[in-house]
Design a protein around this motif. Sequence first.
Motif, short mmCIF file in Angstrom:
data_model
loop_
_atom_site.label_atom_id
_atom_site.label_comp_id
_atom_site.label_asym_id
_atom_site.label_seq_id
_atom_site.Cartn_x
_atom_site.Cartn_y
_atom_site.Cartn_z
N GLY A 86 -35.92 24.57 4.39
CA GLY A 86 -36.65 25.65 3.75
C GLY A 86 -35.98 26.13 2.48
N SER A 87 -36.75 26.83 1.66
CA SER A 87 -36.22 27.31 0.38
C SER A 87 -35.10 28.32 0.56
N SER A 88 -35.20 29.17 1.58
CA SER A 88 -34.14 30.16 1.79
C SER A 88 -32.84 29.51 2.28
N PRO A 89 -32.86 28.69 3.34
CA PRO A 89 -31.61 28.02 3.72
C PRO A 89 -31.09 27.07 2.65
N SER A 90 -31.98 26.53 1.82
CA SER A 90 -31.51 25.70 0.70
C SER A 90 -30.66 26.53 -0.24
#
Length: 336
Positions: A86-90
Amino acid sequence: MYPKLRNLIAGAVGVGCLAAAAAPQQAEADTVTIGHFGVPTPWKVAAANGAFADATGVDIDWRQFDSGAKVISALASGSVDLTALGSSPSAVAIAQGVDMEVFYVDKVFASAEAFAVRDGAGITAPQDLRGKTIAVPLASTTHFHLLFALEQFNIPRSEVEIVNMSPNQAVAAWKRGDIDGAFVWNPALGEILKSGRLLITSGQLAQWGKPTFDGFVADPEFADENPEFMVSFVETLADINARYNAEKTEWTPESKPVKTIASFTGADPNQVPQVLGGIGFLSLEEQASKQWLGGGVATALEATSVFLKNQGKIDEVREDYGQVVDPSWVEKARAN
């Protein structure tokens, strides 16, 4: 536009045609380990029936995770070569110094990720969240959107108890009555909604200026050493996504593709069409556009990082997120 897709459609909706449509290529690696989540997506058909292995010419070890934090650990340790993330964990992984590059937008969230509240929890409006216990997987896209939602609702973080739970843990806690709400993704979302209702979706929050997505990320060294694999992998992703976009109404609970996805992910086949309908799957042209790999992904990662830093979740924001976005594999797939 998609030569493989024409073969797929000609073979109707049987999943076996996917493998036949992809010509084997010689790859540099013998086995590739790919991480993913249990969210139903069209490419799970190609994973289940061996189309990715046939297209790339390597054995693929598909490894399913239930949280972004666990994927970050796998990336950092080198136990996966590439993965959905996901963009947040990335953004978290980048801040932690994990060597990775985003090379494909796996899915764009609409209603497939959402904030649900439990029946009987006494939550009829956002302001009722004060004093409630909300489950969310930390360092995930839903964690990012939960914090953003609270900010928009003018509810201080200190007035809500946020507990770190994987989607499966959240389902169990929900059934026990231990939590009042959860911001998760399908199939867990569909399960908790049997005794709850939607408060807000990621699609709605995206319209307020904070889009989220899942991308495919790779170890840059692996990608550089396996160019044929990377191009064939992207081509296969694009083909199956294009097939789904062209045949949405045929992907019913009784259809072979949906049953295959359900078997691969553990989802209820009756819920799969609805889940797929809540996600956007981009064409190669859209992937390469300024809205996504051509600039939008880097902008979204920067905005996410700024938000996470303000929340004390990461220590710093990079100057240039374009350095961790690589559209070259999509461009090469488009050229074939």
